[in-house]
Design a protein around this motif. Structure first.
Motif, PDB file in Angstrom:
ATOM      1  N   PHE A 134       0.854  -1.175   0.000  1.00  0.00           N
ATOM      2  CA  PHE A 134       0.000   0.000   0.000  1.00  0.00           C
ATOM      3  C   PHE A 134       0.895   1.232   0.000  1.00  0.00           C
ATOM      4  N   ARG A 135       0.303   2.364  -0.359  1.00  0.00           N
ATOM      5  CA  ARG A 135       1.048   3.610  -0.446  1.00  0.00           C
ATOM      6  C   ARG A 135       0.368   4.669   0.407  1.00  0.00           C
ATOM      7  N   VAL A 139      -6.618   3.670   0.293  1.00  0.00           N
ATOM      8  CA  VAL A 139      -7.714   3.283   1.170  1.00  0.00           C
ATOM      9  C   VAL A 139      -7.600   1.782   1.417  1.00  0.00           C
ATOM     10  N   VAL A 140      -7.454   1.382   2.675  1.00  0.00           N
ATOM     11  CA  VAL A 140      -7.209  -0.011   3.000  1.00  0.00           C
ATOM     12  C   VAL A 140      -8.170  -0.458   4.087  1.00  0.00           C
ATOM     13  N   GLU A 141      -8.253  -1.774   4.229  1.00  0.00           N
ATOM     14  CA  GLU A 141      -9.012  -2.404   5.310  1.00  0.00           C
ATOM     15  C   GLU A 141      -8.108  -3.455   5.942  1.00  0.00           C
ATOM     16  N   ILE A 142      -7.822  -3.290   7.234  1.00  0.00           N
ATOM     17  CA  ILE A 142      -6.906  -4.184   7.926  1.00  0.00           C
ATOM     18  C   ILE A 142      -7.466  -4.501   9.300  1.00  0.00           C
ATOM     19  N   GLU A 143      -7.597  -5.798   9.583  1.00  0.00           N
ATOM     20  CA  GLU A 143      -8.091  -6.292  10.871  1.00  0.00           C
ATOM     21  C   GLU A 143      -9.411  -5.631  11.259  1.00  0.00           C
ATOM     22  N   TRP A 182      -8.133  -1.047  -1.353  1.00  0.00           N
ATOM     23  CA  TRP A 182      -9.211  -0.653  -2.251  1.00  0.00           C
ATOM     24  C   TRP A 182      -8.755   0.341  -3.323  1.00  0.00           C
ATOM     25  N   SER A 183      -7.472   0.714  -3.319  1.00  0.00           N
ATOM     26  CA  SER A 183      -6.999   1.760  -4.229  1.00  0.00           C
ATOM     27  C   SER A 183      -6.051   1.250  -5.308  1.00  0.00           C
ATOM     28  N   ILE A 184      -5.660  -0.008  -5.257  1.00  0.00           N
ATOM     29  CA  ILE A 184      -4.718  -0.528  -6.244  1.00  0.00           C
ATOM     30  C   ILE A 184      -5.426  -0.712  -7.584  1.00  0.00           C
ATOM     31  N   LYS A 247     -18.192   4.037  -7.817  1.00  0.00           N
ATOM     32  CA  LYS A 247     -16.950   4.631  -8.313  1.00  0.00           C
ATOM     33  C   LYS A 247     -15.751   4.361  -7.408  1.00  0.00           C
ATOM     34  N   ASP A 248     -15.964   4.281  -6.086  1.00  0.00           N
ATOM     35  CA  ASP A 248     -14.859   3.977  -5.177  1.00  0.00           C
ATOM     36  C   ASP A 248     -15.419   3.483  -3.848  1.00  0.00           C
ATOM     37  N   ARG A 249     -14.510   2.947  -3.016  1.00  0.00           N
ATOM     38  CA  ARG A 249     -14.934   2.366  -1.742  1.00  0.00           C
ATOM     39  C   ARG A 249     -15.452   3.401  -0.750  1.00  0.00           C
ATOM     40  N   PRO A 250     -14.873   4.603  -0.632  1.00  0.00           N
ATOM     41  CA  PRO A 250     -15.408   5.553   0.337  1.00  0.00           C
ATOM     42  C   PRO A 250     -16.869   5.921   0.124  1.00  0.00           C
TER      43      PRO A 250
END
Length: 308
Positions: A134-135, A139-143, A182-184, A247-250
């Protein structure tokens, strides 16, 4: 002729502490100057590198994640070099260095156990900068936590959650966790919303209402197909699932909530019932009373048959 003998101090007498010499003061002053210069140099370098890497990232459209870790490595190196220079001003540093070298093996083992977690986080931070799962800004989801990567340091990663809170996770823990990025590549998301209608309701009418409300939402990609499936014939409802692209996860969660509300209002206008569970409670005393009444009815019936 008189002879004078040297005066022997008593046993309990204390000798006065030696006054600090000019050399000691110079050593102390040199150490202080080096430490102050190290802190100032590290701060100036940190700010200058941050501005420079930001301009390079904007001009060349290069990811700033690697630059962030590199900047922190340079600052850490400045602190280490400054510390070594400051120690070199200590009198007897050469003899101290020889003693440390003699016990380097034992010291390495002790430091290895003491700083095991710190070294693991440090190495994991460099690994994250090299392989970049990730960078910064992803936008990520972790645990179970969902948010945006805000910063990657040599020890930990800072995530800004959807509640605008800062979640600080050690790099060693992140390197072992499963991460949903979610952004890759393609930021679009396939989202779904579930509905339940009664068995007496018209499935085709409900499907048309759902598709119509999904198409109206601004976050939904209309060039992608919208589908509504019957996923389950439940105990008290026919369950439908609407699948659509966002269009995106948010914006996916907000879109799902607004579509669910709009469909509920349309269902009410169209007379489509959204059922809820029904439960029948039978009390034990009531059951025993009915059983007794049925047995009494059977006995009286038998008597009437005999009397006939």
């Amino acid at each position: 002729m008189l002879f004078s003998f040297p005066q022997v101090p008593p046993e309990n007498a204390t000798t006065p502490a030696p006054l600090p010499t000019t050399d000691n003061l110079l050593h102390f002053l040199g150490i202080l100057i080096v430490l102050v210069a190290t802190v100032l140099a590290a701060r100036i370098a940190n700010k200058a590198l941050a501005r420079h890497f930001k301009r390079v990232s904007e001009r060349l459209h290069v990811d700033e994640t690697s630059y962030t870790v590199l900047r922190r490595l340079i600052v850490a190196t400045i602190y280490v070099v400054g510390g070594i220079i400051a120690i070199s001003f200590v009198p007897g540093f050469y003899n101290l260095l020889i003693g440390l070298a003699a016990g380097a093996g034992i010291a390495a083992i002790v430091l290895g156990f003491a700083a095991q977690s710190t070294l693991a986080n440090f190495i994991s931070g460099i690994s994250l900068a090299i392989f970049r799962p990730f960078r910064v800004g992803d936008v990520v989801e972790i645990e179970g936590e969902y948010g945006t990567i805000e910063d990657i340091t040599l020890r930990h990663t800072v995530i800004r959650t959807w509640q605008n809170k800062r979640l600080i996770i050690p790099n060693a823990k992140i390197s072992e966790a499963s991460i949903v990025n979610w952004s890759i590549s393609d930021p679009t998301v396939l989202w779904f919303v579930d509905f339940g209608i009664s068995y007496d309701s018209d499935i085709d009418l409900a499907r048309r209402i759902i598709v119509d409300e999904v198409e109206k939402h601004p976050s939904v990609l209309r060039e992608r197909e919208i589908k509504v499936f019957v996923t389950e014939l439940g105990d008290f409802a026919v369950n439908l699932r609407a699948l659509f692209w966002v269009k995106d996860r948010p914006s996916a969660w907000v879109a799902g909530a607004e579509i669910r509300e709009a469909v509920k209002k349309r269902f009410d206008d169209a007379g489509i019932e959204i059922p809820f569970p029904y439960r029948t409670l039978v009390f034990k005393r009531e059951l025993e009373r009915k059983k007794a009444e049925s047995s009494n009815d059977g006995d009286s019936g038998g008597e009437r048959v005999q009397n006939r």
